[in-house]
Every structure is written in structure tokens, then in C-alpha cells.
Design an enzyme around this catalytic site. Sequence first.
Site, PDB file in Angstrom:
ATOM      1  N   ARG A   6       5.506   0.606   3.365  1.00 12.62           N
ATOM      2  CA  ARG A   6       6.144   0.341   4.663  1.00 12.62           C
ATOM      3  C   ARG A   6       6.490   1.636   5.404  1.00 12.62           C
ATOM      4  O   ARG A   6       6.382   2.729   4.898  1.00 12.62           O
ATOM      5  CB  ARG A   6       7.400  -0.520   4.497  1.00 12.62           C
ATOM      6  CG  ARG A   6       7.151  -1.893   3.895  1.00 12.62           C
ATOM      7  CD  ARG A   6       8.414  -2.731   3.881  1.00 12.62           C
ATOM      8  NE  ARG A   6       8.140  -4.075   3.341  1.00 12.62           N
ATOM      9  CZ  ARG A   6       9.062  -5.015   3.184  1.00 12.62           C
ATOM     10  NH1 ARG A   6      10.317  -4.761   3.501  1.00 12.62           N
ATOM     11  NH2 ARG A   6       8.737  -6.197   2.693  1.00 12.62           N
ATOM     12  N   ASN A  44       1.160  -0.226   0.124  1.00  9.55           N
ATOM     13  CA  ASN A  44       1.626  -1.606   0.176  1.00  9.55           C
ATOM     14  C   ASN A  44       2.269  -1.884   1.525  1.00  9.55           C
ATOM     15  O   ASN A  44       3.148  -1.140   1.965  1.00  9.55           O
ATOM     16  CB  ASN A  44       2.655  -1.864  -0.934  1.00  9.55           C
ATOM     17  CG  ASN A  44       3.246  -3.256  -0.867  1.00  9.55           C
ATOM     18  OD1 ASN A  44       2.572  -4.239  -1.152  1.00  9.55           O
ATOM     19  ND2 ASN A  44       4.511  -3.354  -0.487  1.00  9.55           N
ATOM     20  N   GLU A  45       1.794  -2.921   2.201  1.00  7.99           N
ATOM     21  CA  GLU A  45       2.371  -3.358   3.479  1.00  7.99           C
ATOM     22  C   GLU A  45       2.484  -2.201   4.464  1.00  7.99           C
ATOM     23  O   GLU A  45       3.522  -1.999   5.105  1.00  7.99           O
ATOM     24  CB  GLU A  45       3.725  -4.031   3.241  1.00  7.99           C
ATOM     25  CG  GLU A  45       3.612  -5.294   2.411  1.00  7.99           C
ATOM     26  CD  GLU A  45       4.936  -6.012   2.190  1.00  7.99           C
ATOM     27  OE1 GLU A  45       5.983  -5.507   2.653  1.00  7.99           O
ATOM     28  OE2 GLU A  45       4.922  -7.083   1.569  1.00  7.99           O
ATOM     29  N   ASN A  46       1.391  -1.448   4.585  1.00  3.91           N
ATOM     30  CA  ASN A  46       1.411  -0.281   5.473  1.00  3.91           C
ATOM     31  C   ASN A  46       1.235  -0.645   6.935  1.00  3.91           C
ATOM     32  O   ASN A  46       1.176   0.244   7.796  1.00  3.91           O
ATOM     33  CB  ASN A  46       0.344   0.719   5.026  1.00  3.91           C
ATOM     34  CG  ASN A  46       0.547   1.171   3.602  1.00  3.91           C
ATOM     35  OD1 ASN A  46      -0.233   0.817   2.721  1.00  3.91           O
ATOM     36  ND2 ASN A  46       1.617   1.902   3.341  1.00  3.91           N
ATOM     37  N   ARG A  81      -2.537  -3.633  -0.770  1.00  2.00           N
ATOM     38  CA  ARG A  81      -2.131  -4.989  -0.412  1.00  2.00           C
ATOM     39  C   ARG A  81      -1.553  -5.022   0.992  1.00  2.00           C
ATOM     40  O   ARG A  81      -0.721  -4.214   1.358  1.00  2.00           O
ATOM     41  CB  ARG A  81      -1.086  -5.536  -1.387  1.00  2.00           C
ATOM     42  CG  ARG A  81      -0.749  -6.986  -1.054  1.00  2.00           C
ATOM     43  CD  ARG A  81       0.528  -7.497  -1.657  1.00  2.00           C
ATOM     44  NE  ARG A  81       0.924  -8.704  -0.947  1.00  2.00           N
ATOM     45  CZ  ARG A  81       1.691  -8.713   0.131  1.00  2.00           C
ATOM     46  NH1 ARG A  81       2.186  -7.578   0.605  1.00  2.00           N
ATOM     47  NH2 ARG A  81       1.989  -9.847   0.736  1.00  2.00           N
TER      48      ARG A  81
END
Length: 825
Positions: free
Chosen positions: A393, A429-431, A468
Site C-alpha cells: 500500500r 501487495n495492494e500497490n 496480489r
Amino acid sequence: MMRNISGHNLLLLILGFSIASFAQNQTNIRLNDNWQFLREDLGSPWEAVRPIVKPGNPECQPIWEKVTLPHCFNAFDGVDPDVNYYQGPGWYRTQLEINNPFNQGRTLLHFEGAGQKTEVYIYTTKVGSHIGGYDEWTVDITDAINTFLKNNSELERFKGKIPLSIRCDNSRDNEMIPSSLSDFNVYGGIYRYLNLVYVPALSIERVNINAEVDVKGQTGKYDVVLKTRNNSTLTKANLKIEITDAKGKIISINNQEINANDSDKILFSSGLKKPMLWSPTQPNLYTCKVTISSETGTQTLIQHFGFRNYEFVDYGPFMLNGSRLLIRGTHRHEDHAGEGAAMTESQIRTEMILIKEMGANFIRLGHYQQSPIVLDLCDSLGIMVWEEIPWCRGGVGGERYKNQAYRMLTNLITQHRSHPAVILWGLGNENDWPGDFPTYNKDSVRNFMISLNDLAHKLDPSRLTTIRRCDFCKDIPDVYSPSVWAGWYKGIYTDYKKMTEKEVNAVKHFFHAEWGGDSHAGRFDERYDQLLLQSLIRSKDSIITLPKDIENASKSGEWSESYICNLFDWTLKEQETMPNLTGSAFWTFKDFSTPVRPDNPIPYVNQKGVVERDDTKKESYFVFQSWWAEKPMVHIYGHNWPVRWGNAGEEKMVKVYSNCDEAELFFNGKSMGVKKRNSQDFPAAGLRWNVVYAEGKNVLSVIARKDKSVVTVQTEQIYQTEKWDKPAQMTLTKIAQQGDTTKIEVKIFDANKIRCLDAQNVVTFGLAGDGKLIDNLGTVSGSRIVQLQNGRAFISVKMNGGNSVASVSCNGIPTVFCELRKLNY
């Protein structure tokens, strides 16, 4: 070789593996004891070592507390409902007794992980620092020790011991990964093991094994790569490399003279016919024992490795050693009740055995490099691994930010590449989640992702990369996992196959990481199984129809175990019928603390686990076990649901989760018939019975059979037909006492004193007197502010040998009290 591993055999295997690993280096000493800790900053390192004076003098401040390592700043405040968890500096201090057995040897401190910025001091001399809370690193303290030994007055004051001080800092810093927007705490402290290591002046820093085998398993080959550390003037050393197979047979011994300054080079290569392959059912491990000898001394390191061949087929399934394998996985955070990230080796081992006994063959280590103990256990247990760096993030920062990510990816791969369990390197992850910087630029995210992907392939060409949930980057890594949360964040769970197959066809190599939903342990709801029962009665083709309000399951706040068991059960049924599915990993194995969920039923806890933060199993654990485990098992749904409710004479569904071929239910002593397990007969694979409960106590028992094995289980449930109105009053009672610990329970009733079995009110426990609430554990029975399960809640009190008065309050309902007196033995 290992097949259908029992819990006892698992433990023997792991203990043997741990003993072998420990024996490789008896010059390694875990520095667990005799530490002091201060959760604030100091003016300088001198304050950690200045002479101790009597209380009342200015120099006696601040006050340090005694701790053992591993230790986490946030063991309790990470789930404290009344405060933000601490993010800032903290100091540790101890005194080292140095006994280096090597003449002119080096003395090292090896950190297995410390968060998040760390500085190391010998006396007042800074000897090293590190940025990043999850990778391993080493500090050479030899020169600083030698300098301190010349300080005669201070040496006498410390009685020949060496003062060591360590500053850790988990302050918020947008130019570091992971982002503080992440759905997990960015912990502080020396929360993994810290080791004092003695090595000769010419030593081995690391051994890596590159092992590969062809698809048919006919020919294997391996390279031994050595990184040396030379603090001598020597240019030559003798090296012995001994390779042992999974049965302990020596298959190769190589002796050679090496250039002491040659590092990170292949020093030995060999091949072998038909190697014993590594797999989840047969996790065969080879052993490489490397001994370096020179005038400075002799050192031996041991590295395990394995042979396996895997492939993500284009738009198709996952293949391991030439055969299709459905990946059955979960996720793991380093987090535990009362410990935060500071899990002991024993606690880690217990958790990993639970995962294996559930039947999982895969784990995603989210969202950061994890303890080397975890990777060793995955190797020995047969659990494939996706391990990733903590780019999670927030966006992309500047050069300091990027360099930290490059360094952590490099360390992740170089430190863990020998593990056969690892099949995927995670880049992020969730970039697609912005927020850490004033601007968010997709091109910057893509360019950074490309550079990480290139670096990973350069460091390890043998493995695949993955991320992801960042759809605009899904073409960059080798394997992609989009966000599919059927039945929780979007849609209903019966849409799982349709939603997932769309994504399978959208990328070349698909994997389904993260699915599932939250559940508040011990909370059940009659409604969901009654809806299923009525739907099955109406349908001649066993077609399940669910009401539309279930689409809002994630937002309803009900979060019952009833709903989540059905979601998992349906999804697992569907996955078994999808031939092109590589597999999945549900989120997550264990509840964990998070700063972004203060309003959850347990404040600051992500409750998507199938076990609680203290490893207590929820109902959903047994759902997975019934689908994945090999060892025969049987479980009656609702083992921690003491009171069911409904109308007199109303049929209720009794579900039995089992991997056995057939099961027979006995209800109040009467056989309800034998049912055959049918994987596609939802729910509970056909092992369900419709029965009429008697008012009051009911006894349920099951006999299940698989081949020649027979397993049994029994439970009791009360049935209540009285109808209740809104909650109006409470009781608080002592229900158990063991030693100095008392357990109390609150129950909620309507104005007519009828139990409100669906009540979800928030209650707050309090205590006055000698005792102390056992709270801030992030569990249903270890939180002073918590939502009721089914009209009840628990907490325990440490009596401290005295008397106390406990209280429980709830908005709109009169507060009640309970007097707790010490036991007189």
C-alpha cells in the site's frame, strides 16, 4: 520419507530437524535472558551505561523493566481498545560475557529480525545499524569489544562484561516500507532471536544451494555457492563439502583448496540420478555440510536443500514433479496473543503444526520476510511458500524508499533461496492503494514493479515472481492474484466459480490469494442453516438460493461462525471441480492485530482467521480439515455453541464435518442413520441430518469410518424455545477458578429474564481491588471491550492472592458487579 503424517510423527520430525540445525553451530548463543527495556528514547547511549545510583538521584531515571528476548514493544498495546499502539523508539541493554574460542576470531551479533530501524552500541560506540524490520543482518562487534577492554576503570565497573545497548524504532516514516496504512501493525522491538556468534577470522558467512531436477525426476543437479568473510591476511583455505541424502546416506564428499577472497562463487557442482524428490507428502531434504579450515580455526555450517520441479501451466493448473497438484493454502502473520511479533520457537512450531494438520500444502508469508524458523519448518513439514517483501500500500517514495525495497528483496532471496519450500517471490501487495504521498502515479508504480521483477529474476532465475491485487501491473510478474472475495466484499459465495473462472482466463498464470471473511469466535446464527434447509427442501436439484442481503456480509457486522463455515464449505466444494485452477490461499490462518479496524467485535483485530490469536480453533478450522486432511477426523458443527434456539417441534440441521467415507449420527441415544460423504452435496458434503431438538439438554454423538479407521466425537447442546425481547439486564458470575486465575461470564437477558441468544451488544469489563484483568490479548475471552458472542462474553482475572470486584457495563443497560474472593487452601 513421509506420508499421511500424524501429529506425533510431525513433532519427532521437527525436533530432529531443529536439533540438527542447532548442532551445526555450537558457537551460536541465543541472547534471551538478562535484558532491560525502556519504551522511550534516551538523550544518548551514555544514559544506558552510566553508573547506577540510589533512587531519588537524577541519574536513576528513567526506570527500565526486565524483559526476555524475543520482545515486542507492542505485545499488548497493539490490541488495547483505548489507545493507539506505540510507534517510536525503545532501548534494550544487557552485558555480554565474551568467550571467543578462536584465536583472533571475530565476535558477531546476528539479528534474525528487529523493527524497524535499529542501532547497536558497545558501551557508547555505535557499531552498526539497520533499516528494515524483517530481514536478517549481522554486526561485527570485535573491534569495539577490544577497545572497551582497554578502558580499565569501566571494565572493572562492569566486572569484565561488555555493555551492549540497542535502540529500536518503529516511528511512522513514509519513506520506509511497509506503509503505516497497511492492515497490520508495524511492530517495534527485538522481536526475533538475537544470537552471539563466534567465528574464526576466516569464516563462512552463507551457504546457498541451487538444486534442480527434470520434470520426470530422472536427473538432478546442484551447485554449492559460498560466501566467505575474511578478516585475516590469509589467501588460502581448505574446504570440505559433504552431501547427505534424505535417508542420511553420504552421497558425495569434496575436498578442495579455495581462494579465501573468492566469494559468492560456485565452489562445487554435481549431479545424481533419480534424486528423492521434495513434495508436501514426502518432504525429502538433502543436507550440505560445509567445513572451512585455516590457520585461524575451523567452522562448519549446515544447509538443507531439496529437489522439486514445478510449473504454472499457461491458463491451466499447477504441476509439481510432473503431476497436477491443487494448491491448498493459507496465510500467516507473525503475531500472537500477549506477544505481538515476539513469538518463541515453540509457539511458531505449534502454529505450523496446526497448519499442516489442517491439511494445507501452501502458505503465503504476508507481508514480509519471516523468521528463518518458519522457513525451516515449511521445508521439513512439506508446505510450499510464497514469501514477499513489505511493499504494501501507500504508493512509491523516493530513493531511500526504493533502495530499502531493493535491499530487502536482495536479502530475502539470498537468505532464503536454498529452501525447497519457496516457489514464489512476492514483489508487493495492494500497490493500487494510494495515500502516503500527495500524488499517486500509476507509471511510477509500474516502473518500480518492473525494476523489482527484474532484480528478483537476476538474483534467482529458477523461481517465479508474483503480486496480489494491482490490476494495472498484472502483466509484470510471472503469477498474478487479483482480488476475488465472493460472499464477503462482493457478491454471494455461490458465485465463486463464475467470478474466479473469469479471472483464471484473464492472466497467463493465475493464483487465488486471499478469500474468506471475518468470524467472531463463538458467535452463531440459526438463520443461515435454516435458509439452507428450506432451500434444499424446495429444490429438487439441490440448487442453493441465497437471499440478497447476504451480499452485504462484510458490512453487516454480524460475522457469525455459521455464515463463514458455509462460505468456506461451498468454496472448497467448488475448487475441487475446477481443473484449470492452480489453487488458492484463504486469508488468513490466524486472527491478528491491526491499527485500521478499531470498531471490530474485538477492537483492533482482523478476525478472518480460522484460529484465534492464541491458537484456539474456530469452527472453520474443521471445515478445512474435512476437505484437506488425510488423517481420519470428525467434528460436529457447533462445538462451542452451547445453546441453540427455535420453535418447539422445528427441524434443525445438524452438520458433521469429516473426511471419512461415512458417518452415523446418534441424537439423544437414537441413531439418525448413516450418511455417505459426497463432496458435491452441500453443505457438509452430505453429512447432515434434520432433527427435532428436545427442550433443554440434547446429546449428539457421531461414529465415522474411513477404510479400517473409526473416529468418534460427542457434544451437548441446550435447546431454547422461549422467545426474547430486546436486551434489558445482565448477570456477571464466576464460572471457574484455577490456581490464582478466576474466569467470569456475563450473560444478557430481556426484561422477563429470558436469555437473548442473538445479542451482539458491546460490553466493557472493569476491575477494582488486588487483581488484574487478563486483557489486551485480542481474543474473545481476553479483551475488556468486546462484542457479545451469543448473548454472553468471558474474561479472566489474575487474583494476585487477594480480593477484587469485577464489573461489566453496556450502553443502555444497568452495570452489574461480581465480588471475587481469594481461595483459602
